[in-house]
Design an enzyme around this catalytic site. Structure first.
Site, PDB file in Angstrom:
ATOM      1  N   THR A  71       0.827  -1.212   0.000  1.00 50.50           N
ATOM      2  CA  THR A  71       0.000   0.000   0.000  1.00 50.50           C
ATOM      3  C   THR A  71       0.860   1.259   0.000  1.00 50.50           C
ATOM      4  O   THR A  71       0.507   2.263  -0.632  1.00 50.50           O
ATOM      5  CB  THR A  71      -0.934   0.011   1.224  1.00 50.50           C
ATOM      6  OG1 THR A  71      -1.721  -1.183   1.227  1.00 50.50           O
ATOM      7  CG2 THR A  71      -1.847   1.222   1.185  1.00 50.50           C
ATOM      8  N   ARG A 115       1.951 -10.193  -3.626  1.00 43.88           N
ATOM      9  CA  ARG A 115       1.832 -11.643  -3.800  1.00 43.88           C
ATOM     10  C   ARG A 115       2.921 -12.389  -3.046  1.00 43.88           C
ATOM     11  O   ARG A 115       2.679 -13.442  -2.456  1.00 43.88           O
ATOM     12  CB  ARG A 115       1.864 -11.991  -5.291  1.00 43.88           C
ATOM     13  CG  ARG A 115       0.591 -11.580  -6.038  1.00 43.88           C
ATOM     14  CD  ARG A 115       0.578 -12.103  -7.454  1.00 43.88           C
ATOM     15  NE  ARG A 115       1.565 -11.443  -8.291  1.00 43.88           N
ATOM     16  CZ  ARG A 115       1.326 -10.310  -8.961  1.00 43.88           C
ATOM     17  NH1 ARG A 115       0.156  -9.705  -8.858  1.00 43.88           N
ATOM     18  NH2 ARG A 115       2.257  -9.773  -9.733  1.00 43.88           N
ATOM     19  N   ASP A 128      -4.958   0.273  -5.776  1.00 42.61           N
ATOM     20  CA  ASP A 128      -3.999   0.273  -6.873  1.00 42.61           C
ATOM     21  C   ASP A 128      -4.651   0.794  -8.153  1.00 42.61           C
ATOM     22  O   ASP A 128      -4.075   1.625  -8.861  1.00 42.61           O
ATOM     23  CB  ASP A 128      -3.457  -1.142  -7.079  1.00 42.61           C
ATOM     24  CG  ASP A 128      -2.379  -1.198  -8.143  1.00 42.61           C
ATOM     25  OD1 ASP A 128      -1.486  -0.319  -8.141  1.00 42.61           O
ATOM     26  OD2 ASP A 128      -2.417  -2.111  -8.989  1.00 42.61           O
ATOM     27  N   ASP A 132      -3.782   4.290 -10.023  1.00 44.99           N
ATOM     28  CA  ASP A 132      -3.343   4.201 -11.423  1.00 44.99           C
ATOM     29  C   ASP A 132      -4.060   5.235 -12.275  1.00 44.99           C
ATOM     30  O   ASP A 132      -3.467   5.865 -13.149  1.00 44.99           O
ATOM     31  CB  ASP A 132      -3.617   2.802 -11.981  1.00 44.99           C
ATOM     32  CG  ASP A 132      -2.613   1.776 -11.498  1.00 44.99           C
ATOM     33  OD1 ASP A 132      -1.611   2.166 -10.866  1.00 44.99           O
ATOM     34  OD2 ASP A 132      -2.846   0.575 -11.745  1.00 44.99           O
TER      35      ASP A 132
END
Length: 248
Positions: A71, A115, A128, A132
């Protein structure tokens, strides 16, 4: 510095960039890596993407080792996007081009770190995607300010509309349960074309400056016209695809 000196320096920088990338890519391909798990596209194939991911690996490893939350990487991307807008607006095009590529890399790294650390979540994916969109829009805001007195402003605005519709079409389609991973000019392609196009435009101007009397930003203007066409064409691809999937 004289125009001739600038041309020589720009030529050296261009050769260094091309040579470094070529040597690195050839070295990567000589190892015959398995790239079957990496999804490619018409512009950015799986081998090219795998090579880029490999070069980002040291940064990714360092962030994982230091326990940096994905984050925070995403938030840093959003804040740094203000730098893109400011660099374009101020006419610092060479810096802006590198910032576009660097911040685009943040977008890759945050997901991979999530991940690897087992912290991937719907919340992170949502943030995210939102950041973006801000990053994309801020780049076009800076470009709009730079070209505010030029007809190229229309290309900037059309590219912004196209990029927004490419993202919105996918989000709306997936909300309706339709997969929409189509389009030849998605965010990675836009990042690479805008970043490298901006850098190349500056180098082209410096190299040809002593001999050709052309506007300083003619190369960037051409890139933006291309992006205006291709982003809206990709949006049209997605609209056509979803319309067909929904029985149109």
């Amino acid at each position: 510095m004289s125009p001739l000196s600038e041309a020589i320096l720009a030529g050296v920088v261009l050769v260094a960039i091309v040579a470094t990338a070529t040597i690195s890519i050839r070295g990567f391909l000589s190892r015959r890596p398995d790239t079957s798990s990496v999804k490619g596209s018409a512009l950015l194939g799986s081998q090219l993407r795998s090579w880029y991911f490999e070069n980002l690996q040291p940064f990714e490893d360092a962030l994982v080792a230091r326990g940096v939350a994905p984050t925070w990487i995403t938030a840093a991307q959003a804040v740094a996007s203000l730098g893109i807008a400011g660099a374009y607006a101020a006419g610092w095009l060479f810096l802006a081009g590198w910032l576009v590529l660097a911040i685009g890399s943040f977008d890759i790294i945050d997901g991979r770190v999530a991940r690897r650390t087992g912290t991937a979540s719907d919340r992170g994916a949502f943030l995210d995607s939102v950041f973006d969109r801000y990053a994309d829009a801020l780049a076009y805001v800076g470009l709009a300010l730079y070209f505010r007195s030029s007809v190229v402003l229309w290309a900037v605005l059309l590219a912004l509309v196209g990029a927004s519709m490419v993202s919105y079409a996918r989000a709306r389609a997936e909300a309706l349960g339709v997969g929409c991973d189509v389009g030849t000019f998605q965010r990675p392609e836009r990042t690479v074309v805008l970043g490298l196009g901006t850098i190349g435009s500056v180098l082209f101007d410096r190299i040809t400056g002593p001999w050709l009397d052309v506007p300083d930003d003619v190369g960037l203007a051409g890139i933006l016209v291309l992006m205006a066409v291709m982003t809206n064409a990709s949006a049209a691809q997605r609209i056509w695809h979803v319309n067909r999937e929904l029985g149109g």
